[in-house]
Design an enzyme around this catalytic site. Structure first.
Site, PDB file in Angstrom:
ATOM      1  N   TYR A 251       3.350   9.617   0.234  1.00  0.00           N
ATOM      2  CA  TYR A 251       4.406   8.907   0.931  1.00  0.00           C
ATOM      3  C   TYR A 251       5.838   9.060   0.578  1.00  0.00           C
ATOM      4  CZ  TYR A 251       0.055   6.544   2.854  1.00  0.00           C
ATOM      5  OH  TYR A 251      -1.140   6.026   3.193  1.00  0.00           O
TER       6      TYR A 251
ATOM      7  N   ASP B 225       0.793  -1.151  -0.114  1.00  0.00           N
ATOM      8  CA  ASP B 225      -0.119  -0.033  -0.072  1.00  0.00           C
ATOM      9  C   ASP B 225       0.885   1.343  -0.044  1.00  0.00           C
ATOM     10  OD1 ASP B 225      -2.984   0.976   0.559  1.00  0.00           O
ATOM     11  OD2 ASP B 225      -1.609   2.190   1.865  1.00  0.00           O
TER      12      ASP B 225
ATOM     13  N   HIS C 182      -7.268   9.613  -2.043  1.00  0.00           N
ATOM     14  CA  HIS C 182      -6.890   9.402  -0.651  1.00  0.00           C
ATOM     15  C   HIS C 182      -7.820  10.162   0.393  1.00  0.00           C
ATOM     16  CE1 HIS C 182      -2.288   9.172   1.119  1.00  0.00           C
ATOM     17  NE2 HIS C 182      -3.357   8.834   2.252  1.00  0.00           N
TER      18      HIS C 182
ATOM     19  N   LYS D  65      -2.350   6.131  -4.247  1.00  0.00           N
ATOM     20  CA  LYS D  65      -3.285   7.052  -3.859  1.00  0.00           C
ATOM     21  C   LYS D  65      -3.311   8.526  -4.502  1.00  0.00           C
ATOM     22  CE  LYS D  65      -3.627   4.692   0.483  1.00  0.00           C
ATOM     23  NZ  LYS D  65      -2.381   4.362   0.774  1.00  0.00           N
TER      24      LYS D  65
END
Length: 321
Positions: A56, A51, A119, A86
């Site tokens: 990130y 994921d 997201h 996302k």
């Protein structure tokens, strides 16, 4: 346990199977070499579901880890993996969805995603990724336009399935009223101390899979961590010879949800997979159902302290029931 063949899959409404346990890839601040090494360790112990998200900055190290895992013979090809990414709020605009997924694919060195998620149920002015989000930058979300662009990504084969993250039942109702392709997944915070029963029942009725993030309490404004300090979970863990983490993960598994759990420690990566060949008793499940609930992760946690919301009402961007 430890071989990927033993990780069962949940069949999504898109028809695809999603491994019930995946590795969360976020690390703040991001350290690419450390991240790549942890992802390789995860593949080696049996993880096949990862994921990630543009926010990130873990897409590139994950892409590199996948390439290396293929070279090392840990996997035969990228097709053995399930990869989620996302769309962050600054790209939550109809015309930016396609460029965003294409950028994620470049970072990951892959031709498709298995799952692409919105997201957050909010949009901010285009610009660099920022966190926390500046209140003045929040703008109305064109949910219809963004979802049509998400559907276009699936129709073009850039992702096998599409979904959302941090959507409440209210927001899901709005989405389902306009969607041609319903969301396959809603990824939300869920663990024994934040059980989300109303949302879970709603998603089950609508055929939407749930992925639980922060299954072990996660990083939040709650300190100390409510999962690891739960006396109920500690007693069950001691009685079964398991860790508190394993009890929490097994409980989620028995709720029928997919789990995304983060650890960069190889031993804990393995422990977090050792949850398939035993189960909780009815009495243990009943005790967990009585754990006091600690609401966490409201939208206020994402927003800067200064500034003001000028063009949206906070209820329109809320991420918890």
């Amino acid at each position: 346990m430890g071989t990927s063949e033993k990780i069962p899959k949940l069949r999504l409404n898109s028809g695809h199977g999603m491994p019930l346990v995946g590795m969360g890839t976020a690390e703040f601040p991001p350290v690419p070499e450390k991240m790549k090494s942890a992802y390789l360790d995860a593949i080696a112990v049996g993880y096949r579901h990862f994921d990630t998200a543009s926010l990130y900055k873990s897409e590139e190290p994950l892409g590199e880890a996948i390439q290396e895992a293929i070279k090392l013979g840990l996997i035969g090809s990228r097709h053995e993996l399930f990869v989620t990414s996302k769309l962050w709020c600054n790209e939550n605009h109809p015309e930016m969805v396609l460029p965003s997924i294409k950028n994620s694919l470049r970072n990951l060195k892959t031709e498709y995603l298995d799952l692409f998620l919105i997201h957050m149920p909010m949009s901010v002015k285009p610009g660099p990724h920022s966190f926390p989000i500046k209140r003045d930058d929040v703008v109305p979300l064109n949910l219809k336009g963004v979802w049509e662009a998400m559907e276009d990504c699936q129709n073009q084969g850039l992702t096998k399935a599409i979904g959302v993250s941090n959507f409440t039942t209210k927001k899901l109702e709005q989405l389902l009223a306009l969607a041609k392709i319903p969301p396959a997944v809603n990824q939300v915070k869920m663990n024994p101390t934040w059980q989300q029963q109303k949302l879970k029942e709603y998603c089950a009725r609508k055929g939407i899979g749930i992925t639980a993030y922060s299954p072990l309490g996660g990083q939040s404004n709650l300190s100390p961590n409510p999962v690891f300090t739960s006396e109920v979970l500690k007693k069950i863990a001691d009685a079964k010879g398991k860790t508190v983490a394993q009890i929490s993960l097994r409980w989620l598994l028995e709720q029928g949800v997919i789990i995304v759990v983060k650890s960069f420690n190889k031993e804990r990566l393995q422990q977090n997979l050792d949850i398939f060949d035993w189960e909780l008793t009815d009495e243990e499940r009943q005790k967990i159902s009585t754990i006091p609930q600690k609401k966490a992760g409201t939208v206020e946690f994402l927003l800067s302290k200064e500034g003001s919301l000028n063009s949206v009402d906070i209820s329109d961007i809320e991420i918890t029931e």
